[in-house]
Design a protein around this motif. Structure first.
Motif, mmCIF file in Angstrom:
data_model
loop_
_atom_site.group_PDB
_atom_site.id
_atom_site.type_symbol
_atom_site.label_atom_id
_atom_site.label_comp_id
_atom_site.label_asym_id
_atom_site.label_seq_id
_atom_site.Cartn_x
_atom_site.Cartn_y
_atom_site.Cartn_z
ATOM 1 N N ALA A 80 0.852 -1.203 0.000
ATOM 2 C CA ALA A 80 0.000 0.000 0.000
ATOM 3 C C ALA A 80 0.881 1.244 0.000
ATOM 4 O O ALA A 80 1.800 1.351 0.806
ATOM 5 C CB ALA A 80 -0.909 -0.010 1.222
ATOM 6 N N PRO A 81 0.613 2.180 -0.902
ATOM 7 C CA PRO A 81 1.489 3.356 -0.991
ATOM 8 C C PRO A 81 1.235 4.346 0.142
ATOM 9 O O PRO A 81 0.135 4.411 0.678
ATOM 10 C CB PRO A 81 1.074 3.986 -2.330
ATOM 11 N N ILE A 82 2.269 5.113 0.474
ATOM 12 C CA ILE A 82 2.085 6.216 1.424
ATOM 13 C C ILE A 82 1.440 7.362 0.646
ATOM 14 O O ILE A 82 1.997 7.830 -0.345
ATOM 15 C CB ILE A 82 3.430 6.641 2.036
ATOM 16 N N ARG A 83 0.260 7.759 1.088
ATOM 17 C CA ARG A 83 -0.474 8.828 0.375
ATOM 18 C C ARG A 83 -0.231 10.186 1.017
ATOM 19 O O ARG A 83 -0.181 11.204 0.340
ATOM 20 C CB ARG A 83 -1.972 8.501 0.366
ATOM 21 N N TYR A 84 -0.174 10.188 2.344
ATOM 22 C CA TYR A 84 0.102 11.436 3.056
ATOM 23 C C TYR A 84 1.163 11.169 4.119
ATOM 24 O O TYR A 84 1.227 10.080 4.681
ATOM 25 C CB TYR A 84 -1.148 11.976 3.775
ATOM 26 N N MET A 85 1.950 12.210 4.373
ATOM 27 C CA MET A 85 2.854 12.161 5.507
ATOM 28 C C MET A 85 2.607 13.424 6.317
ATOM 29 O O MET A 85 2.510 14.518 5.753
ATOM 30 C CB MET A 85 4.303 12.108 5.031
ATOM 31 N N VAL A 86 2.497 13.281 7.648
ATOM 32 C CA VAL A 86 2.327 14.452 8.524
ATOM 33 C C VAL A 86 3.638 14.659 9.275
ATOM 34 O O VAL A 86 4.179 13.709 9.838
ATOM 35 C CB VAL A 86 1.176 14.232 9.539
ATOM 36 N N TYR A 87 4.148 15.888 9.242
ATOM 37 C CA TYR A 87 5.279 16.240 10.110
ATOM 38 C C TYR A 87 4.691 16.796 11.408
ATOM 39 O O TYR A 87 3.989 17.799 11.375
ATOM 40 C CB TYR A 87 6.124 17.359 9.488
ATOM 41 N N THR A 88 4.993 16.170 12.553
ATOM 42 C CA THR A 88 4.475 16.754 13.807
ATOM 43 C C THR A 88 5.192 18.057 14.142
ATOM 44 O O THR A 88 4.691 18.847 14.942
ATOM 45 C CB THR A 88 4.594 15.800 15.011
ATOM 46 N N HIS A 89 6.364 18.283 13.581
ATOM 47 C CA HIS A 89 7.063 19.573 13.643
ATOM 48 C C HIS A 89 8.275 19.458 12.730
ATOM 49 O O HIS A 89 8.534 18.386 12.173
ATOM 50 C CB HIS A 89 7.457 19.948 15.078
ATOM 51 N N GLY A 107 5.281 10.468 -4.529
ATOM 52 C CA GLY A 107 3.906 10.829 -4.861
ATOM 53 C C GLY A 107 3.052 11.199 -3.665
ATOM 54 O O GLY A 107 1.918 11.647 -3.821
ATOM 55 N N ALA A 108 3.582 11.008 -2.446
ATOM 56 C CA ALA A 108 2.792 11.373 -1.260
ATOM 57 C C ALA A 108 2.779 12.886 -1.086
ATOM 58 O O ALA A 108 3.612 13.590 -1.658
ATOM 59 C CB ALA A 108 3.381 10.716 -0.014
ATOM 60 N N GLN A 109 1.807 13.359 -0.307
ATOM 61 C CA GLN A 109 1.770 14.786 0.026
ATOM 62 C C GLN A 109 2.082 14.949 1.506
ATOM 63 O O GLN A 109 1.546 14.217 2.346
ATOM 64 C CB GLN A 109 0.392 15.348 -0.282
ATOM 65 N N VAL A 110 2.942 15.919 1.784
ATOM 66 C CA VAL A 110 3.317 16.170 3.175
ATOM 67 C C VAL A 110 2.470 17.308 3.737
ATOM 68 O O VAL A 110 2.355 18.373 3.127
ATOM 69 C CB VAL A 110 4.815 16.517 3.291
ATOM 70 N N ILE A 111 1.871 17.038 4.906
ATOM 71 C CA ILE A 111 1.029 18.035 5.579
ATOM 72 C C ILE A 111 1.780 18.521 6.817
ATOM 73 O O ILE A 111 2.335 17.710 7.572
ATOM 74 C CB ILE A 111 -0.310 17.408 6.030
ATOM 75 N N ALA A 112 1.799 19.842 7.028
ATOM 76 C CA ALA A 112 2.495 20.373 8.210
ATOM 77 C C ALA A 112 1.941 21.737 8.568
ATOM 78 O O ALA A 112 1.240 22.379 7.771
ATOM 79 C CB ALA A 112 3.995 20.467 7.942
ATOM 80 N N HIS A 113 2.263 22.184 9.770
ATOM 81 C CA HIS A 113 1.860 23.520 10.188
ATOM 82 C C HIS A 113 2.571 24.587 9.344
ATOM 83 O O HIS A 113 3.686 24.360 8.852
ATOM 84 C CB HIS A 113 2.181 23.743 11.678
ATOM 85 N N GLY A 114 1.926 25.742 9.204
ATOM 86 C CA GLY A 114 2.423 26.807 8.340
ATOM 87 C C GLY A 114 3.791 27.365 8.692
ATOM 88 O O GLY A 114 4.432 28.002 7.846
ATOM 89 N N PHE A 115 4.266 27.140 9.919
ATOM 90 C CA PHE A 115 5.596 27.650 10.283
ATOM 91 C C PHE A 115 6.731 26.689 9.929
ATOM 92 O O PHE A 115 7.903 27.031 10.091
ATOM 93 C CB PHE A 115 5.671 27.952 11.785
ATOM 94 N N VAL A 116 6.394 25.466 9.498
ATOM 95 C CA VAL A 116 7.463 24.492 9.227
ATOM 96 C C VAL A 116 8.428 24.965 8.121
ATOM 97 O O VAL A 116 9.641 24.871 8.290
ATOM 98 C CB VAL A 116 6.879 23.085 8.932
#
Ligand SMILES: [Zn+2]
Length: 418
Positions: A80-89, A107-116
């Protein structure tokens, strides 16, 4: 869906890994824990978590990009592919470098807070400085100098929700060890990925080498986690996965109580006009918190937390007139040493203080000589002996880094000059 087969067992190790650092941070045997159906967490060093859904995987942090982390991901998620990755910081041990990202999560998208992104740009600008302090802080060889980070693709500010394969992900922002932190909550399973708001030890609120962290935001975020009434809370470091109300109330609750105590104590003393040195000397956790297994001072320590809280509310000036426009400390050390006129007397008094347990005063005295004459052999020998003793006694990573760096310097100097 047709997936490309992966072979994570063939991944090279990232350059940042030094296995000699600590067996606790890099245990030989890493195993992912299944916290809830399809929800995994791997704790050790820097942790990583992932959720396997019918439409692919959501990865939370990188576990320093270690190969074993991705082998475990493959074992539990198949192809199963990684679709999203979240950076906790944006700390380097939680994110991925671009080349690693291309290897493990194309191909995954990384989601993070706006200050990263701002943090990552700061690291790029300060690269030589950051490399130097990280090598001291963790007693590592100088890290590689160039790094291309995988920047986030999706930025949010207060909160962000999404779904994948019918599973819900709720992210919210808080300020704690960093200003760019994200907590990941899985409402269907009651699982929280707390990032570095929890590290299985006393929080690293005060770091001698880095900017002060956010005590108030830390407390508020941990309280928000408690209010979710979660079934499990996964920390950003260490192996202290918390499960069930009792464990969570103890682990998260003790951390909240300790942070609140330290915060209020510094604020009270600040309002009374007290100086920082007195706070550092006097503020200690109450015994029930001092003994909490969730607050061991193995990474940071209370003294550093006090300094950080103080610094977050004040400027750097300590109200001593000689410190407003300071000279290089070598100048005044030279005056003092000339006045005393007897290095042997300084060292022998310093030795006496050391054997009485007045270690800080002993170090200050020997530093009068070494600030003026860095090549003073006897003072270097004395300091090296003390640093080695401190390294035997002190279990705190943040202070051990400093003792190590002086011990290394003294050892190298003496090997060349004696
Ligand atoms: Zn971390």
């Amino acid at each position: 869906m047709n997936y490309q087969p992966r072979h994570f067992q063939d991944l090279p190790e990232p350059e940042s890994i030094d296995r000699s650092l600590s067996p606790l941070m890099f245990p030989a045997d890493l195993h992912a824990v299944e916290i809830a159906g399809g929800v995994y967490w791997i704790g050790a060093g820097s942790s990583a978590g992932w959720v396997v859904t019918s439409e692919g995987v959501v990865l939370i942090d990188s576990g320093m990009g270690r190969r074993e982390v991705f082998e475990e991901l493959e074992r539990t998620a198949g192809d199963a592919p990684i679709r999203y990755m979240v950076y906790t910081h944006g700390h380097e041990d939680h994110i991925l470098l671009e080349d690693r990202f291309a290897q493990v999560a194309p191909g995954a998208q990384v989601i993070a807070h706006g200050f990263v992104p701002e943090r990552l740009r700061k690291y790029e600008e300060l690269r030589p400085h950051i490399n130097r302090i990280n090598s001291v802080q963790f007693h590592l060889p100088m890290p590689v100098s160039e790094r291309a980070y995988k920047y986030p693709d999706i930025l949010y500010w207060d909160s962000y929700s999404f779904e994948l394969g019918g599973r819900k992900f709720e992210l919210f922002h808080g300020r704690g060890e960093t200003d760019d932190a994200t907590v990941v909550y899985l409402p269907d399973d009651g699982v929280v990925f707390a990032g570095d708001f929890l590290i299985s030890a006393l929080p690293n609120l005060g770091n001698p080498y880095k900017v002060p962290r956010y005590c108030r935001g830390w407390i508020e975020t941990l309280e928000r986690i408690l209010a979710l009434n979660p079934a499990a809370v996964a920390p950003g470091h260490g192996v202290g996965l918390l499960r069930g109300e009792q464990e969570i109330q103890a682990g998260v609750g003790d951390t909240v109580r300790a942070l609140r105590f330290l915060h209020d104590e510094v604020v009270r003393r600040l309002n009374e006009g007290q100086q920082l040195e007195q706070m550092v000397a006097e503020v200690r956790l109450p015994p029930e918190l001092e003994e909490s297994p969730h607050l061991r001072q193995t990474y940071s320590r209370v003294e550093f937390a006090v300094m950080a809280i103080h610094r977050s509310y004040t400027g750097w000036f300590d109200s001593d007139p000689s410190d407003l426009l300071p000279l290089p400390r070598r100048a005044i050390a030279h005056e003092l040493r000339t006045l005393i006129g007897d290095d042997k007397a300084i060292i022998s008094r310093a030795e006496a203080l050391w054997s009485e347990g007045r270690r800080q005063e002993a170090i200050e005295l020997v530093q009068i000589i070494l600030r003026d004459v860095p090549d003073h052999v006897e003072a270097r020998q004395t300091r090296l002996r003390w640093m080695e003793t401190l390294l035997q006694d002190d279990r705190c990573v943040m202070s051990r880094g400093a003792w190590h760096s002086f011990a290394d310097q003294d050892r190298a100097f003496l090997a060349e000059n004696v």
